[in-house]
Design a protein around this motif. Structure first.
Motif, PDB file in Angstrom:
ATOM      1  N   ASP A 111       0.828  -1.207   0.000  1.00 49.44           N
ATOM      2  CA  ASP A 111       0.000   0.000   0.000  1.00 49.44           C
ATOM      3  C   ASP A 111       0.864   1.260   0.000  1.00 49.44           C
ATOM      4  O   ASP A 111       0.566   2.230  -0.708  1.00 49.44           O
ATOM      5  N   LYS A 113       3.990   1.542  -1.118  1.00 50.29           N
ATOM      6  CA  LYS A 113       4.640   1.658  -2.434  1.00 50.29           C
ATOM      7  C   LYS A 113       3.637   2.082  -3.497  1.00 50.29           C
ATOM      8  O   LYS A 113       3.968   2.835  -4.414  1.00 50.29           O
ATOM      9  N   LYS A 114       2.412   1.615  -3.373  1.00 52.92           N
ATOM     10  CA  LYS A 114       1.377   1.999  -4.336  1.00 52.92           C
ATOM     11  C   LYS A 114       1.079   3.491  -4.212  1.00 52.92           C
ATOM     12  O   LYS A 114       0.910   4.187  -5.216  1.00 52.92           O
ATOM     13  N   LYS A 115       1.047   3.989  -2.980  1.00 55.72           N
ATOM     14  CA  LYS A 115       0.798   5.415  -2.758  1.00 55.72           C
ATOM     15  C   LYS A 115       1.914   6.245  -3.381  1.00 55.72           C
ATOM     16  O   LYS A 115       1.653   7.247  -4.058  1.00 55.72           O
ATOM     17  N   ALA A 117       3.867   5.335  -5.816  1.00 60.14           N
ATOM     18  CA  ALA A 117       3.761   5.199  -7.270  1.00 60.14           C
ATOM     19  C   ALA A 117       2.646   6.087  -7.811  1.00 60.14           C
ATOM     20  O   ALA A 117       2.797   6.704  -8.879  1.00 60.14           O
ATOM     21  N   ASP A 118       1.519   6.174  -7.098  1.00 57.77           N
ATOM     22  CA  ASP A 118       0.425   7.057  -7.526  1.00 57.77           C
ATOM     23  C   ASP A 118       0.860   8.514  -7.515  1.00 57.77           C
ATOM     24  O   ASP A 118       0.534   9.286  -8.431  1.00 57.77           O
ATOM     25  N   GLU A 119       1.610   8.898  -6.468  1.00 59.03           N
ATOM     26  CA  GLU A 119       2.107  10.280  -6.403  1.00 59.03           C
ATOM     27  C   GLU A 119       3.048  10.565  -7.569  1.00 59.03           C
ATOM     28  O   GLU A 119       2.982  11.629  -8.191  1.00 59.03           O
ATOM     29  N   ALA A 121       3.070   9.062 -10.420  1.00 56.81           N
ATOM     30  CA  ALA A 121       2.257   9.076 -11.641  1.00 56.81           C
ATOM     31  C   ALA A 121       1.544  10.419 -11.785  1.00 56.81           C
ATOM     32  O   ALA A 121       1.454  10.967 -12.899  1.00 56.81           O
ATOM     33  N   GLN A 122       1.061  10.969 -10.684  1.00 56.05           N
ATOM     34  CA  GLN A 122       0.403  12.276 -10.749  1.00 56.05           C
ATOM     35  C   GLN A 122       1.388  13.364 -11.143  1.00 56.05           C
ATOM     36  O   GLN A 122       1.087  14.216 -11.993  1.00 56.05           O
TER      37      GLN A 122
END
Length: 166
Positions: A111, A113-115, A117-119, A121-122
């Motif tokens: 979770d 690492k996903k956060k 990665a999302d940041e 990506a944004q």
């Protein structure tokens, strides 16, 4: 007499209680008597004798003790198999609970690492939007530059013609 013989033969066998042992000892002479009566009826109906001897009573006792021992061995094997299965189930349960704990820890890491990665990506998406806007501006400038260059080329050609006439 048959009861004392049965008592002596069955004494070596293990029973759950003394009451059970007594019931089995009492049953053996009774069963032998029932067989004698059935033999008599068979003789009367078919005129064929069926003899029961003291040896057949001893064989009955031997067969009973042998079957009792075999059944006890089968029961013990089943109990051992059941115990082994229960141990395996406990081990599996412990293993599953450890795996669940590890999974929870890994889920938290995933979770996080996903956060991240999302940041990323944004921010990449924002930068991409900025780059696209800059690319559009640059292409407009390039178009303007090419127009100006075309005009300058035309003026230069005019000026060179004028200079060559003069």
């Amino acid at each position: 007499a048959l009861s004392s013989v049965a008592t002596r033969f069955i004494a070596a066998a293990e029973f759950a209680s003394e009451k059970t042992r007594e019931a089995v000892v009492q049953f053996m002479p009774y069963s032998f008597q029932v067989v004698n009566e059935a033999s008599q009826k068979f003789f009367e109906a078919e005129r064929r004798p069926c003899y029961t001897t003291p040896k057949s009573f001893l064989e009955l006792l031997k067969l009973y003790t042998q079957l009792l021992a075999d059944k006890k061995d089968q029961l013990m094997a089943s109990m051992n198999r059941l115990d082994t299965g229960l141990v395996k189930l406990r081990e599996t349960s412990e293993s599953v609970s450890k795996l669940e704990e590890e999974l929870k820890v890994q889920q938290v890491e995933v979770d996080a690492k996903k956060k991240v990665a999302d940041e990323i990506a944004q921010s990449v998406g924002k930068e991409k939007t900025i780059v696209q806007a800059e690319t559009q501006k640059a292409s407009k400038e390039a178009d303007n530059c090419s127009k100006i260059q075309a005009e300058v080329s035309i003026q230069q050609a005019d000026c060179e013609r004028d200079l060559s006439k003069a």
